[in-house]
Motif scaffolding. Structure first.
Motif, short mmCIF file in Angstrom:
data_model
loop_
_atom_site.label_atom_id
_atom_site.label_comp_id
_atom_site.label_asym_id
_atom_site.label_seq_id
_atom_site.Cartn_x
_atom_site.Cartn_y
_atom_site.Cartn_z
N GLU A 161 0.81 -1.21 0.00
CA GLU A 161 0.00 0.00 0.00
C GLU A 161 0.85 1.26 0.00
OE1 GLU A 161 -2.86 0.03 3.11
OE2 GLU A 161 -3.81 -1.86 2.51
N LYS A 162 2.04 1.19 0.61
CA LYS A 162 2.88 2.38 0.70
C LYS A 162 4.10 2.22 -0.21
CE LYS A 162 1.59 3.63 5.43
NZ LYS A 162 2.09 3.92 6.80
N MET A 163 4.60 3.37 -0.70
CA MET A 163 5.77 3.37 -1.55
C MET A 163 7.00 2.95 -0.76
SD MET A 163 5.09 6.76 -3.89
CE MET A 163 6.55 6.49 -4.89
N ILE A 164 7.93 2.27 -1.44
CA ILE A 164 9.11 1.75 -0.78
C ILE A 164 9.99 2.86 -0.21
CG2 ILE A 164 10.35 1.65 -2.99
CD1 ILE A 164 11.87 -0.76 -1.92
N LEU A 165 10.04 4.00 -0.93
CA LEU A 165 10.79 5.19 -0.51
C LEU A 165 10.02 6.42 -0.94
CD1 LEU A 165 14.41 4.17 -1.66
CD2 LEU A 165 13.62 4.32 0.71
N PRO A 166 10.27 7.56 -0.31
CA PRO A 166 9.62 8.79 -0.78
C PRO A 166 9.96 9.05 -2.25
CG PRO A 166 10.71 9.15 1.33
CD PRO A 166 11.13 7.78 0.85
N LEU A 167 9.03 9.65 -2.97
CA LEU A 167 9.22 9.84 -4.40
C LEU A 167 10.46 10.69 -4.70
CD1 LEU A 167 8.14 9.28 -7.21
CD2 LEU A 167 6.64 11.28 -6.99
N TRP A 168 10.71 11.70 -3.88
CA TRP A 168 11.87 12.57 -4.14
C TRP A 168 13.18 11.77 -4.05
CZ3 TRP A 168 15.87 13.08 -0.73
CH2 TRP A 168 15.65 12.74 0.62
N LEU A 169 13.20 10.80 -3.13
CA LEU A 169 14.40 9.98 -2.97
C LEU A 169 14.57 9.01 -4.15
CD1 LEU A 169 16.85 9.27 -1.32
CD2 LEU A 169 15.41 7.79 0.13
N LEU A 170 13.45 8.49 -4.65
CA LEU A 170 13.50 7.62 -5.83
C LEU A 170 14.04 8.38 -7.03
CD1 LEU A 170 10.13 5.65 -5.45
CD2 LEU A 170 12.44 4.72 -5.19
N TYR A 171 13.59 9.64 -7.18
CA TYR A 171 14.10 10.46 -8.27
C TYR A 171 15.60 10.73 -8.11
CZ TYR A 171 9.64 11.65 -10.52
OH TYR A 171 8.45 11.60 -11.22
N PHE A 172 16.03 10.93 -6.88
CA PHE A 172 17.45 11.17 -6.61
C PHE A 172 18.29 9.96 -7.00
CE2 PHE A 172 21.12 10.97 -3.70
CZ PHE A 172 21.75 12.17 -4.05
N ILE A 173 17.81 8.77 -6.63
CA ILE A 173 18.51 7.53 -6.98
C ILE A 173 18.53 7.34 -8.50
CG2 ILE A 173 18.45 5.02 -6.77
CD1 ILE A 173 17.18 5.45 -3.98
N ALA A 174 17.39 7.63 -9.14
CA ALA A 174 17.32 7.52 -10.60
C ALA A 174 18.31 8.47 -11.26
CB ALA A 174 15.91 7.81 -11.08
N GLY A 175 18.48 9.66 -10.65
CA GLY A 175 19.44 10.63 -11.18
C GLY A 175 20.87 10.13 -11.11
N ILE A 176 21.20 9.46 -10.02
CA ILE A 176 22.55 8.87 -9.88
C ILE A 176 22.78 7.81 -10.96
CG2 ILE A 176 24.02 7.47 -8.40
CD1 ILE A 176 22.75 8.87 -6.00
#
Length: 353
Positions: free
Chosen positions: A272-287
């Motif tokens: 039901e809940k996201m594994i990580l906050p969306l902003w953090l997922l975007y940060f990881i994707a950026g790396i």
């Protein structure tokens, strides 16, 4: 359906293409000849008196001119689909999806083919890089498409534009080329290796998209039907579909991308809940994106997480197909429950083999 026509299906051994072939063969009495084209030929169709299978690259002018010669209708379903994101480089996507389509259009002019239906995509319309939402959008909805979220979407938008620009151009023998494009959403159904991969990943239960985000899906049989109806309209005297683009969907429930796969496999239960906050997922994707750029001179690194699919599955974006219903007479022949069951049965069979 107009009778005694010769059809060419590019990508005819692929997921959508194979369903197009089967649907055309069910209307055998209307077909003079069916030419199935794919870069890699498999056993999707058995050659016979009316059916011929060609292994060919749509970028080859000589080969495609030979195959298209004498044809009445081309349904251009061949495309590179960049899933997972980064599987292909931007150059590869542009070369096949745009230059390949342009080559096919020029072959139509050179060989006097009168009609071409192009399989575009909702990705050719959006979402854009900012993730601006759009609910129940129509073909003419105002939407900033200056920077789309993916290289795939950009290539499909460019190819779609080419197809519409070629409408009305004069062929070698003085005829007029008629073209149109269809924009389906994510297509599911039996035979989709992409769905099978998504189901396997979804079994992990990891949520990376907000449950509030909604999108449309469409069953492959209904999308195939829309292509044949569009071809019928291009051939017909009224020419109502000429130079137009049509959104396509069916009565599949509008739902979250990840939650959709719970419908197709009972073993899939998305958290039901996201594994990580969306902003953090975007940060990881950026790396991962930066790492891909650094490695580009040496290899094509396919990141496990990237910005484009992350943005797509966290943006409410879906379109309306009222125009296709009105102009093409499009009405889905496979209801949602039938579409779901056929797909679920196929997935279960694949998972148990």
């Amino acid at each position: 359906m107009p009778a005694n026509l010769t059809y060419v299906i590019t990508g005819g051994c692929g997921f959508l293409g194979s369903h197009l072939v089967r649907m055309l063969l069910e209307r055998d009495e209307h077909i003079r000849e069916l030419r199935v084209v794919d870069k890699t030929v498999n056993e999707c169709v058995t050659p016979c008196e009316k059916v011929h299978v060609y292994e060919a690259d749509i970028r080859s002018k000589e080969r495609m001119s030979e195959i298209c010669s004498g044809a009445d209708v081309i349904i251009h379903a061949a495309s590179l689909i960049d899933v997972p994101d980064g599987t292909f480089t931007q150059e590869e996507l542009w070369d096949v999806n745009v230059r390949g389509t342009e080559n096919l259009l020029n072959c139509c002019l050179a060989t006097d083919v009168k009609c071409l239906v192009y399989t575009s995509s909702v990705d050719a319309f959006g979402p854009n890089w900012r993730g601006d939402p759009l609910e129940d959008g129509v073909e003419e909805s105002p939407y900033d498409r200056t920077h789309l979220s993916s290289a795939y979407g950009t290539s499909k938008m460019a190819a779609e534009s080419l197809v519409l620009e070629f409408n009305g151009r004069t062929t070698k023998d003085g005829g007029k080329l008629r073209t149109c494009a269809l924009r389906p959403p994510h297509i599911y159904g039996e035979g989709s290796k992409l769905d099978l991969s998504f189901v396997k990943l979804s079994k992990l239960g990891t949520r990376i998209s907000s449950p509030d985000v909604k999108a449309r899906q469409a069953y492959v049989g209904n999308v195939a039907l829309a292509h044949l109806l569009a071809a019928d309209k291009l051939v017909s005297p009224d020419g109502i579909a000429c130079g137009r683009v049509y959104n396509i969907h069916d009565d599949t429930p509008i739902t979250n991308y990840q939650d959709f796969f719970e419908y197709l496999c009972p073993d899939v239960k998305i958290h039901e809940k996201m594994i990580l906050p969306l902003w953090l997922l975007y940060f990881i994707a950026g790396i991962f994106g930066s790492l891909r750029l650094l490695l580009k001179p040496f290899c094509n690194f396919v990141p496990p997480l990237s910005r484009a699919p992350l943005l797509a599955c966290n943006t409410t974006f879906y379109l309306n197909c009222a125009k296709a219903r009105k102009d093409l007479g499009y009405s889905p022949i496979y209801a949602w429950e039938q579409s779901r069951q056929r797909t679920a049965d196929w997935i279960e069979k694949q998972l148990t083999e």
